[in-house]
Enzyme design. Sequence first.
Site, PDB file in Angstrom:
ATOM      1  CG  ASN A   6      -1.787   1.235   1.302  1.00 43.09           C
ATOM      2  OD1 ASN A   6      -1.916   1.983   0.342  1.00 43.09           O
ATOM      3  ND2 ASN A   6      -2.395   1.460   2.452  1.00 43.09           N
ATOM      4  CE  LYS A  38      -0.193   3.301   4.750  1.00 48.97           C
ATOM      5  NZ  LYS A  38      -0.017   3.492   6.217  1.00 48.97           N
ATOM      6  CG  HIS A  51      -5.949   1.671   5.098  1.00 51.82           C
ATOM      7  ND1 HIS A  51      -5.453   2.641   5.937  1.00 51.82           N
ATOM      8  CD2 HIS A  51      -4.925   0.791   4.896  1.00 51.82           C
ATOM      9  CE1 HIS A  51      -4.195   2.361   6.231  1.00 51.82           C
ATOM     10  NE2 HIS A  51      -3.852   1.252   5.621  1.00 51.82           N
ATOM     11  CD  GLU A  63      -2.981   5.527   6.584  1.00 47.79           C
ATOM     12  OE1 GLU A  63      -1.946   5.246   7.204  1.00 47.79           O
ATOM     13  OE2 GLU A  63      -3.049   5.543   5.335  1.00 47.79           O
ATOM     14  CD  GLU A 112      -5.477  -0.924   8.430  1.00 51.58           C
ATOM     15  OE1 GLU A 112      -4.574  -0.135   8.133  1.00 51.58           O
ATOM     16  OE2 GLU A 112      -6.689  -0.653   8.328  1.00 51.58           O
ATOM     17  N   GLY A 161       2.911   3.225  13.455  1.00 55.64           N
ATOM     18  CA  GLY A 161       3.603   4.497  13.612  1.00 55.64           C
ATOM     19  C   GLY A 161       3.587   5.060  15.017  1.00 55.64           C
ATOM     20  CB  SER A 180       4.359  -0.803  11.767  1.00 55.70           C
ATOM     21  OG  SER A 180       3.683   0.432  11.875  1.00 55.70           O
TER      22      SER A 180
END
Length: 266
Positions: A13, A15, A97, A99, A171, A177, A217
């Site tokens: 991904n 992004k 996702h 995000e 996830e 992060g 991550s």
Amino acid sequence: MIGAMRPVIIAANWKMNTTPADAGDLARAIAGRTREPDVVRVICPPYVCLAAVRDAVAGEGIGVGAQNVHQELAGAHTGEVSAPMLAGLATWVILGHSERRRDAGESDALVGRKLGRAVEAGLRPILCVGEQLAEREAGQAVAVVERQLAGALAGHDPATLLAAGLVIAYEPVWAIGTGRNASGADAAAMAEAIRAALRASGWGTGADDVPILYGGSCTSANIAEFLAEPSIDGALVGGASLKPDEMAGMVGRAAITAAARRAAGA
């Protein structure tokens, strides 16, 4: 299908990174470093780079995916991209996702509508689920993921989603992060909870056919811990997927897992 028979998948991904000018070169570099026939490889660049990546990896056996689709087929939705628009550009798509949920306020029901559009258009979906730190600390991690699954899968026929090749990516948002790390055991426990939730909602043994990826991550340094878990079938990789060396390390390790599972299932 037992775990030994599920595919091992490494999905990149990218992004909001790369441009049409450099995405092709990066994709070619990754393709050249990751030629492992036992591993399903997917690259999901930004929309504007889909054509460049598609052309760069032609003949390499790498899937190309979008990072999102709109829930409608067409209409007055400025700046959006519908599933039919991706014909000839992508064969995979990431949905829900963390995000997108955070930045665009996507609800479970909205993700479910997008899932339907993706499947109708022949796109293979990677459905993302996962809990926030506060939810995990409150002991609500499994309940949150079960709610996300129920909301996104409501109204969808399990047989149709199985035929579409549904993949689920777990996830742990608290481990992305933040400097905090999820363990292989954390990911495996959630993968088992996901399959149990699918079984309970009418999927039966089909729940064992759904690949589950780790999406927190992941790097070449830690992927072995996750792939050592029989319930984990690969990774949805973020920042590390922009580095050919990292991708080579992760796909190489995934190939070892794939070979071991093939031998176990023989």
